[in-house]
Design an enzyme around this catalytic site. Sequence first.
Site, PDB file in Angstrom:
ATOM      1  N   ARG A 192       0.315  -1.224   0.478  1.00 47.73           N
ATOM      2  CA  ARG A 192       0.163  -0.102   0.048  1.00 47.73           C
ATOM      3  C   ARG A 192       0.835   1.227  -0.115  1.00 47.73           C
ATOM      4  O   ARG A 192       1.557   1.289   1.380  1.00 47.73           O
ATOM      5  CB  ARG A 192      -1.305  -0.115   1.327  1.00 47.73           C
ATOM      6  CG  ARG A 192      -1.943   1.106   1.605  1.00 47.73           C
ATOM      7  CD  ARG A 192      -2.606   0.841   2.069  1.00 47.73           C
ATOM      8  NE  ARG A 192      -2.045   1.604   3.797  1.00 47.73           N
ATOM      9  CZ  ARG A 192      -2.468   1.700   4.955  1.00 47.73           C
ATOM     10  NH1 ARG A 192      -4.371   1.234   5.014  1.00 47.73           N
ATOM     11  NH2 ARG A 192      -2.737   2.205   5.706  1.00 47.73           N
ATOM     12  N   THR A 214      -1.560   7.586  -0.706  1.00 50.22           N
ATOM     13  CA  THR A 214      -2.287   7.462  -1.426  1.00 50.22           C
ATOM     14  C   THR A 214      -3.318   6.316  -1.348  1.00 50.22           C
ATOM     15  O   THR A 214      -4.670   6.313  -1.544  1.00 50.22           O
ATOM     16  CB  THR A 214      -2.440   6.920  -3.472  1.00 50.22           C
ATOM     17  OG1 THR A 214      -1.405   6.002  -3.206  1.00 50.22           O
ATOM     18  CG2 THR A 214      -1.370   8.079  -3.766  1.00 50.22           C
ATOM     19  N   ASP A 235       1.276  -1.871  12.161  1.00 51.12           N
ATOM     20  CA  ASP A 235       1.218  -1.787  10.633  1.00 51.12           C
ATOM     21  C   ASP A 235       1.629  -3.253  11.160  1.00 51.12           C
ATOM     22  O   ASP A 235       2.790  -4.453  11.897  1.00 51.12           O
ATOM     23  CB  ASP A 235       3.134  -1.322  10.153  1.00 51.12           C
ATOM     24  CG  ASP A 235       3.048  -1.408   8.977  1.00 51.12           C
ATOM     25  OD1 ASP A 235       2.793  -0.545   8.346  1.00 51.12           O
ATOM     26  OD2 ASP A 235       3.668  -3.024   9.041  1.00 51.12           O
ATOM     27  N   ASP A 250       5.543  -4.951  10.470  1.00 57.63           N
ATOM     28  CA  ASP A 250       6.704  -4.954  10.693  1.00 57.63           C
ATOM     29  C   ASP A 250       6.326  -4.806  12.334  1.00 57.63           C
ATOM     30  O   ASP A 250       7.867  -5.168  12.606  1.00 57.63           O
ATOM     31  CB  ASP A 250       6.332  -2.826  10.769  1.00 57.63           C
ATOM     32  CG  ASP A 250       6.610  -1.641   9.836  1.00 57.63           C
ATOM     33  OD1 ASP A 250       7.366  -2.694   8.887  1.00 57.63           O
ATOM     34  OD2 ASP A 250       6.770  -0.959   9.415  1.00 57.63           O
TER      35      ASP A 250
HETATM   36  C1  PRP Z   1      -0.910  -3.886   5.143  1.00 56.60           C
HETATM   37  C2  PRP Z   1      -1.943  -5.507   5.050  1.00 56.60           C
HETATM   38  C3  PRP Z   1      -2.884  -5.489   4.308  1.00 56.60           C
HETATM   39  C4  PRP Z   1      -2.578  -3.921   3.855  1.00 56.60           C
HETATM   40  C5  PRP Z   1      -4.599  -3.252   4.088  1.00 56.60           C
HETATM   41  O1  PRP Z   1       0.482  -4.231   4.342  1.00 56.60           O
HETATM   42  O2  PRP Z   1      -1.234  -6.110   5.228  1.00 56.60           O
HETATM   43  O3  PRP Z   1      -2.132  -6.099   3.049  1.00 56.60           O
HETATM   44  O4  PRP Z   1      -2.007  -3.028   4.878  1.00 56.60           O
HETATM   45  O5  PRP Z   1      -4.610  -2.172   3.612  1.00 56.60           O
HETATM   46  P1  PRP Z   1      -5.763  -1.861   2.879  1.00 56.60           P
HETATM   47  O6  PRP Z   1      -6.893  -2.740   3.243  1.00 56.60           O
HETATM   48  O7  PRP Z   1      -5.781   0.138   3.437  1.00 56.60           O
HETATM   49  O8  PRP Z   1      -5.189  -1.650   1.691  1.00 56.60           O
HETATM   50  P2  PRP Z   1       1.101  -3.761   3.155  1.00 56.60           P
HETATM   51  O9  PRP Z   1       0.696  -2.405   2.323  1.00 56.60           O
HETATM   52  O10 PRP Z   1       1.897  -2.228   4.411  1.00 56.60           O
HETATM   53  O11 PRP Z   1       2.097  -3.749   3.138  1.00 56.60           O
HETATM   54  P3  PRP Z   1       3.368  -5.377   4.273  1.00 56.60           P
HETATM   55  O12 PRP Z   1       2.377  -6.894   3.964  1.00 56.60           O
HETATM   56  O13 PRP Z   1       3.782  -5.558   2.960  1.00 56.60           O
HETATM   57  O14 PRP Z   1       3.813  -4.584   5.361  1.00 56.60           O
HETATM   58  N1  URA Z   2      -2.051  -2.217   7.057  1.00 54.07           N
HETATM   59  C1  URA Z   2      -0.898  -2.099   8.652  1.00 54.07           C
HETATM   60  O1  URA Z   2      -0.419  -3.014   8.532  1.00 54.07           O
HETATM   61  N2  URA Z   2      -2.090  -1.761   9.557  1.00 54.07           N
HETATM   62  C2  URA Z   2      -3.095  -0.868   9.650  1.00 54.07           C
HETATM   63  O2  URA Z   2      -3.546  -0.565  10.753  1.00 54.07           O
HETATM   64  C3  URA Z   2      -3.519  -0.699   8.392  1.00 54.07           C
HETATM   65  C4  URA Z   2      -2.986  -0.763   7.292  1.00 54.07           C
END
Ligand code: PRP
Ligand code: URA
Length: 206
Positions: A101, A105, A197, A200
């Site tokens: 994400r 945006t 997150d 993370d």
């Molecule tokens: C996080 C989470 C979802 C997404 C949710 O991943 O694991 O995939 O955000 O957000 P949304 O519903 O608004 O799309 P992220 O994009 O941070 O990637 P990561 O798993 O690599 O940390």
């Molecule tokens: N992605 C995450 O990991 N946490 C949130 O709260 C939203 C998006």
Amino acid sequence: MTTILSGTALAQDITTIRDVHTSTPAFRDAVRRIGLHLAVEASKHLPSHDVDVTTPLTTTAGRVVDGTVVIVPILRAGLGLLQPFLDIMPYASVGYIGLKRDESTLEAEEYYQRLPPLSATSTVIVIDPMLATGGSMVDAIHALKRAGATSIIAVCLIAAPEGVTCVHREHPNVRIVVAVQDEALNEHGYIVPGLGDAGDRLFGTL
Ligand code: PRP
Ligand code: URA
């Protein structure tokens, strides 16, 4: 079609993953246990048929899963739920969709895709801890449908109401299973109260 889980053991692990003081190993461990609850719930929705099974004493009625099961973690955080899903459904194959994400945006961008063959006889279970705006899950489901999937279950640990509404609007035939639904998203697109997150916290990259 949204299922929200309940139960005291589950609630304790959700409390652990919310806690800002929880260490990475303890966070990972609690996510794995919550994943077992989610996998059991998702498995209730697999198609199945009756079979006869012969025990050492007699023949009786049994039940087996129909078709193939494909588990698709959304990288990266979805990996934290993969092992408990394979523990409950060891016959499943695994596909991967990488989505990140853009935090300004809130649009998800795909950077990886590797899926096994999908067809009308596959049940695809997409796993991702967080359903925030819903953008990542909606994009993943579009990709799975383009690849041939017709029966899809979306499984998340924590969902915002906005994310649930978004997935139901874009993919009304997709069942959602979540451990808990939270209050809302904040102005940065994070789930509140949430856990921060997920990627993370799972992978120690805070
Ligand atoms: C996080 C989470 C979802 C997404 C949710 O991943 O694991 O995939 O955000 O957000 P949304 O519903 O608004 O799309 P992220 O994009 O941070 O990637 P990561 O798993 O690599 O940390
Ligand atoms: N992605 C995450 O990991 N946490 C949130 O709260 C939203 C998006």
